[in-house]
Design an enzyme around this catalytic site. Sequence first.
Site: not given
Length: 196
Positions: A55, A71-73
């Site tokens: 991203k 960011a990612d989760q």
Amino acid sequence: MSEKLPLILGSGSVFRKSQLERLGLDFQTASPDFDETPVAGESAYDTALRLAEGKARSLAAQYPNALVIGADQVAWSGERQLGKPMNVANAQQMLAGLSGKHIEFYSAIVLLNTGSGRLQRHVDKTAVIMRELTDMQIRRYLEREPDAVYCAGAAKSEGLGAALLERIDSTDPNALIGLPIFKLVEFLHNEGLEIL
């Protein structure tokens, strides 16, 4: 640092935007253009990190001299990754399956200096135990917390989702919401951008 680089949050998430606003920084948001298709056999940790980095890098050409946050989760339970349910029916099914279970949330954050190419990366692991939930409790929760369908595992912990949880083990309580703030503050400091 001689010049102050613009700060870009590479996320369309209202939750992450709200988290970053609390730090009192000037920043812009930009929606990254990155393929989030899962890779077979990839761990939740690696998926979260790959997506966060992808991203951030997808915005590099658009912001050639900036600090870009990616960011990612990814949630993991029962030997499988859990995505965002995206609708109430999927959320009900997901929460019923998670009732009383142990879940791990991997929250990845990267800070990319698009001018220098420097990339700082971190994944925060949060372990959660869900309460035993009845179908009625799940239904009431989703009626009162409609945004939960856009959260990994359908657990919006910063809101009513706290009532779903029995226990949280984390080194950064912000990470479960989606943005590991403690590490971000360190990354920004490393780039000469001070919060205080």
